[in-house]
Scaffold this motif. Structure first.
Motif, PDB file in Angstrom:
ATOM      1  N   ALA A 252     -16.984  52.550  49.367  1.00  0.00           N
ATOM      2  CA  ALA A 252     -17.197  53.989  49.186  1.00  0.00           C
ATOM      3  C   ALA A 252     -16.110  54.831  49.816  1.00  0.00           C
ATOM      4  O   ALA A 252     -15.996  56.029  49.522  1.00  0.00           O
ATOM      5  CB  ALA A 252     -18.553  54.391  49.758  1.00  0.00           C
ATOM      6  N   SER A 253     -15.278  54.239  50.678  1.00  0.00           N
ATOM      7  CA  SER A 253     -14.228  55.005  51.341  1.00  0.00           C
ATOM      8  C   SER A 253     -13.248  55.604  50.346  1.00  0.00           C
ATOM      9  O   SER A 253     -12.649  56.652  50.608  1.00  0.00           O
ATOM     10  CB  SER A 253     -13.489  54.117  52.346  1.00  0.00           C
ATOM     11  N   ALA A 254     -13.084  54.957  49.179  1.00  0.00           N
ATOM     12  CA  ALA A 254     -12.191  55.511  48.157  1.00  0.00           C
ATOM     13  C   ALA A 254     -12.694  56.865  47.670  1.00  0.00           C
ATOM     14  O   ALA A 254     -11.904  57.795  47.428  1.00  0.00           O
ATOM     15  CB  ALA A 254     -12.072  54.543  46.982  1.00  0.00           C
ATOM     16  N   THR A 255     -14.014  56.988  47.543  1.00  0.00           N
ATOM     17  CA  THR A 255     -14.599  58.238  47.079  1.00  0.00           C
ATOM     18  C   THR A 255     -14.476  59.334  48.132  1.00  0.00           C
ATOM     19  O   THR A 255     -14.311  60.507  47.804  1.00  0.00           O
ATOM     20  CB  THR A 255     -16.080  58.024  46.721  1.00  0.00           C
ATOM     21  N   PRO A 273      -9.526  50.254  49.589  1.00  0.00           N
ATOM     22  CA  PRO A 273      -9.937  50.316  51.001  1.00  0.00           C
ATOM     23  C   PRO A 273      -8.774  50.073  51.959  1.00  0.00           C
ATOM     24  O   PRO A 273      -8.703  50.695  53.024  1.00  0.00           O
ATOM     25  CB  PRO A 273     -10.997  49.225  51.103  1.00  0.00           C
ATOM     26  N   GLU A 274      -7.853  49.176  51.572  1.00  0.00           N
ATOM     27  CA  GLU A 274      -6.698  48.903  52.433  1.00  0.00           C
ATOM     28  C   GLU A 274      -5.798  50.125  52.540  1.00  0.00           C
ATOM     29  O   GLU A 274      -5.287  50.457  53.623  1.00  0.00           O
ATOM     30  CB  GLU A 274      -5.906  47.712  51.887  1.00  0.00           C
ATOM     31  N   GLN A 275      -5.600  50.829  51.428  1.00  0.00           N
ATOM     32  CA  GLN A 275      -4.804  52.056  51.459  1.00  0.00           C
ATOM     33  C   GLN A 275      -5.508  53.144  52.264  1.00  0.00           C
ATOM     34  O   GLN A 275      -4.860  53.918  52.974  1.00  0.00           O
ATOM     35  CB  GLN A 275      -4.548  52.542  50.031  1.00  0.00           C
ATOM     36  N   ILE A 276      -6.820  53.206  52.152  1.00  0.00           N
ATOM     37  CA  ILE A 276      -7.578  54.195  52.912  1.00  0.00           C
ATOM     38  C   ILE A 276      -7.425  53.950  54.412  1.00  0.00           C
ATOM     39  O   ILE A 276      -7.295  54.882  55.210  1.00  0.00           O
ATOM     40  CB  ILE A 276      -9.062  54.159  52.506  1.00  0.00           C
ATOM     41  N   ASP A 277      -7.421  52.670  54.822  1.00  0.00           N
ATOM     42  CA  ASP A 277      -7.268  52.341  56.240  1.00  0.00           C
ATOM     43  C   ASP A 277      -5.950  52.869  56.794  1.00  0.00           C
ATOM     44  O   ASP A 277      -5.876  53.245  57.973  1.00  0.00           O
ATOM     45  CB  ASP A 277      -7.327  50.827  56.447  1.00  0.00           C
ATOM     46  N   ALA A 278      -4.911  52.881  55.948  1.00  0.00           N
ATOM     47  CA  ALA A 278      -3.587  53.324  56.401  1.00  0.00           C
ATOM     48  C   ALA A 278      -3.341  54.808  56.157  1.00  0.00           C
ATOM     49  O   ALA A 278      -2.276  55.321  56.500  1.00  0.00           O
ATOM     50  CB  ALA A 278      -2.511  52.502  55.683  1.00  0.00           C
ATOM     51  N   TYR A 279      -4.319  55.503  55.577  1.00  0.00           N
ATOM     52  CA  TYR A 279      -4.121  56.921  55.224  1.00  0.00           C
ATOM     53  C   TYR A 279      -4.087  57.793  56.481  1.00  0.00           C
ATOM     54  O   TYR A 279      -4.892  57.593  57.405  1.00  0.00           O
ATOM     55  CB  TYR A 279      -5.250  57.381  54.304  1.00  0.00           C
ATOM     56  N   ILE A 322     -26.870  57.057  37.576  1.00  0.00           N
ATOM     57  CA  ILE A 322     -26.006  56.628  38.671  1.00  0.00           C
ATOM     58  C   ILE A 322     -24.539  56.766  38.273  1.00  0.00           C
ATOM     59  O   ILE A 322     -24.118  56.283  37.224  1.00  0.00           O
ATOM     60  CB  ILE A 322     -26.310  55.173  39.051  1.00  0.00           C
ATOM     61  N   VAL A 323     -23.762  57.420  39.135  1.00  0.00           N
ATOM     62  CA  VAL A 323     -22.310  57.492  38.963  1.00  0.00           C
ATOM     63  C   VAL A 323     -21.670  56.770  40.136  1.00  0.00           C
ATOM     64  O   VAL A 323     -21.952  57.065  41.294  1.00  0.00           O
ATOM     65  CB  VAL A 323     -21.812  58.953  38.854  1.00  0.00           C
ATOM     66  N   THR A 324     -20.835  55.802  39.831  1.00  0.00           N
ATOM     67  CA  THR A 324     -20.188  54.989  40.861  1.00  0.00           C
ATOM     68  C   THR A 324     -18.686  55.017  40.657  1.00  0.00           C
ATOM     69  O   THR A 324     -18.194  54.704  39.566  1.00  0.00           O
ATOM     70  CB  THR A 324     -20.687  53.531  40.811  1.00  0.00           C
ATOM     71  N   VAL A 325     -17.967  55.409  41.701  1.00  0.00           N
ATOM     72  CA  VAL A 325     -16.502  55.432  41.674  1.00  0.00           C
ATOM     73  C   VAL A 325     -15.996  54.639  42.863  1.00  0.00           C
ATOM     74  O   VAL A 325     -16.350  54.933  44.010  1.00  0.00           O
ATOM     75  CB  VAL A 325     -15.947  56.875  41.728  1.00  0.00           C
ATOM     76  N   CYS A 326     -15.199  53.618  42.602  1.00  0.00           N
ATOM     77  CA  CYS A 326     -14.503  52.896  43.665  1.00  0.00           C
ATOM     78  C   CYS A 326     -13.218  52.324  43.061  1.00  0.00           C
ATOM     79  O   CYS A 326     -13.007  52.399  41.848  1.00  0.00           O
ATOM     80  CB  CYS A 326     -15.372  51.815  44.303  1.00  0.00           C
ATOM     81  N   HIS A 327     -12.360  51.762  43.899  1.00  0.00           N
ATOM     82  CA  HIS A 327     -11.043  51.351  43.420  1.00  0.00           C
ATOM     83  C   HIS A 327     -11.097  50.102  42.556  1.00  0.00           C
ATOM     84  O   HIS A 327     -10.399  50.004  41.545  1.00  0.00           O
ATOM     85  CB  HIS A 327     -10.106  51.119  44.622  1.00  0.00           C
ATOM     86  N   ASP A 328     -11.914  49.156  42.905  1.00  0.00           N
ATOM     87  CA  ASP A 328     -11.962  47.864  42.225  1.00  0.00           C
ATOM     88  C   ASP A 328     -13.041  47.877  41.135  1.00  0.00           C
ATOM     89  O   ASP A 328     -14.226  48.014  41.445  1.00  0.00           O
ATOM     90  CB  ASP A 328     -12.270  46.772  43.250  1.00  0.00           C
TER      91      ASP A 328
END
Length: 350
Positions: A252-255, A273-279, A322-328
Motif C-alpha cells: 500500500a505504500s505505493a498508493t 515498495p523498494e523505490q518508496i523506501d528510498a524516496y 473495491i479499488v486496488t492500486v499497487c506497483h506489482d
C-alpha cells in the motif's frame, strides 16, 4: 489461518479499475492487465467490473471507459461491466446514450452506465476537453443528465416543442443499460435521488459523512417513469490485502505517495515498495500520506474482512466495490483473490 465466512448482509463484491500504469511499465501493459484482471475476478465471483475515466495522468491509462467496457465485456461472459464513470460534462448526452445502447445491444443484461461529474484531470486538460462541441461543463449537469435519461428511455416525443423532438438514441432496444450516478457528496446523492437512479458513493475519495450522505439518498429517492422502483446504493473503498499485515502495508505504500499529487500530469508515479523506501519524504508529506491511509482498508485477509464488514454495516449496503492500486500487478491480483476467498463469494469457478 484465514476463516472463510459468507459476506455480511449478503454482501456482493465488485471491482473499480482505474487501469493504473506502474512506474517502469507502459499504458499498453496496463490495458492488458485490466483485461486479465477482469477475467480473473469473474472466476472469483465478483459481481461487476467498472472502468474509470481520467485524463492527462500518465499513471492512469483509462481515458476512454466506453472502449475498455467493450474490451472487458468481450473478454468475459457473466460479470456485469460498466463505466465508473463516464464524465458527462465532457460529452453530448445523445452520444453517450448511443454508445451505451450499442454496448447493451452487444452484451445485453450486462452493461452499467455509471455517470460522473468530477474533472478527472488538471485545469488545462479540463479546458481542452470542454472545447468539444458536445461538452456542457458542470453548470448544466442536471439538464444534460435529464436529456441523457430521456434518450435512454426512448427519446423525445415527435409532437413536442423541444429542440430535440423526435430524436432517438439508436439502437433503441429492447431494454437499456443500468444507470448509476457516482459521487462523494450530498449534491451527487441528491441528484441520484431526484432522478431515481442508483447511487455509487466514493468512500475512498471522501469518507467523511458518507453513511449520512447515502442515507439521505435513500430518504429522498423518488422513482421516475421507466426508472428503478427502489433506491440502490453501493460503496467504493480502497483496499490492499496480502497474506500478512506487514506485506499489505508494504504494498500500500505505493498508493500513499501516488495520492499525494492532484489528478492530472502532476500526480506522482506509482512506485515500487523498494523505490518508496528510498524516496526523500518530507514530514508534511508523511503526515498527508498517513491521513490518506486512514481512507484505505489495508491488512491481512481477516483484518480486511472485518473492516469491510463494518463498512457495509455502517452504510447499510449489500454491495462494496473495491479499488486496488499497487506497483506489482501480481500483488493487485492477489489482493482481490484473498478478499474473494475470505468472503467466500458465490459463483466462483476456480
Amino acid at each position: 489461518m484465514v476463516t472463510r465466512q459468507p459476506g455480511p448482509l449478503g454482501t456482493r463484491l465488485s471491482v473499480l479499475d482505474q487501469t493504473p500504469v506502474p512506474d517502469g511499465t507502459t499504458a499498453a501493459d496496463a490495458v492488458a492487465e485490466t483485461v486479465a484482471l477482469a477475467r480473473a475476478v469473474e472466476r472469483l465471483g465478483y459481481h461487476r467490473y467498472w472502468l474509470a475515466e481520467h485524463h492527462d495522468t500518465p499513471s492512469l491509462a483509462g481515458t476512454a471507459p466506453e472502449v475498455l467496457v467493450a474490451a472487458v465485456a468481450a473478454a468475459t461472459t457473466t460479470i456485469r461491466v460498466g463505466s465508473g464513470g463516464v464524465l458527462l460534462p465532457y460529452y453530448s448526452p445523445l452520444k453517450v446514450a448511443e454508445v451505451f445502447r450499442m454496448l447493451h445491444a452487444l452484451f445485453p443484461g450486462r452493461i452499467d452506465l455509471g455517470i460522473g461529474r468530477a474533472a478527472g484531470t488538471g485545469p488545462a486538460a479540463e479546458a481542452a476537453l470542454l472545447a468539444s462541441g458536445g461538452a456542457s461543463g458542470d453548470k448544466y449537469f442536471a439538464n444534460h443528465l435529464a436529456d441523457l435519461m430521456t434518450f435512454l428511455g426512448g427519446g423525445f416525443p415527435t409532437d413536442g416543442d423541444h429542440p430535440y423532438a423526435g430524436v432517438r438514441a439508436i439502437p433503441d432496444g429492447p431494454g437499456a443499460p443500468s444507470v448509476w450516478l457516482l459521487g462523494s457528496s450530498g449534491q451527487s446523492s441528491a441528484a441520484a435521488a431526484a432522478f431515481g437512479l442508483a447511487f455509487a458513493f466514493a468512500h475512498f475519495i471522501t469518507p467523511e459523512f458518507g453513511p449520512q450522505i447515502v442515507d439521505g439518498y435513500r430518504r429522498r429517492f423518488r422513482s421516475q417513469e421507466g426508472g428503478r422502483a427502489v433506491p440502490e446504493a453501493l460503496v467504493a473503498a480502497a483496499v490492499v490485502c496480502a497474506e500478512t499485515d506487514v506485506e499489505a502495508q508494504r504494498q500500500a505504500s505505493a498508493t500513499d505517495l501516488w495520492r499525494l499529487g492532484p489528478e492530472g500530469s502532476r500526480r506522482p508515479p506509482i512506485l515500487s515498495p523498494e523505490q518508496i523506501d528510498a524516496y526523500p519524504w518530507t514530514e508534511p508529506d508523511r503526515a498527508r500520506a498517513a491521513e490518506g491511509r486512514t481512507r484505505m482498508v489495508v491488512g491481512a485477509p481477516d483484518r480486511v474482512r472485518a473492516r469491510l464488514a463494518a463498512l457495509a454495516d455502517d452504510y447499510g449496503t449489500e454491495e462494496l466495490m473495491i479499488v486496488t492500486v499497487c506497483h506489482d500487478p501480481r500483488a493487485r491480483l492477489r489482493s482481490y483473490e484473498l478478499v474473494a476467498d475470505v468472503f467466500d463469494l458465490p459463483g466462483r469457478s476456480d
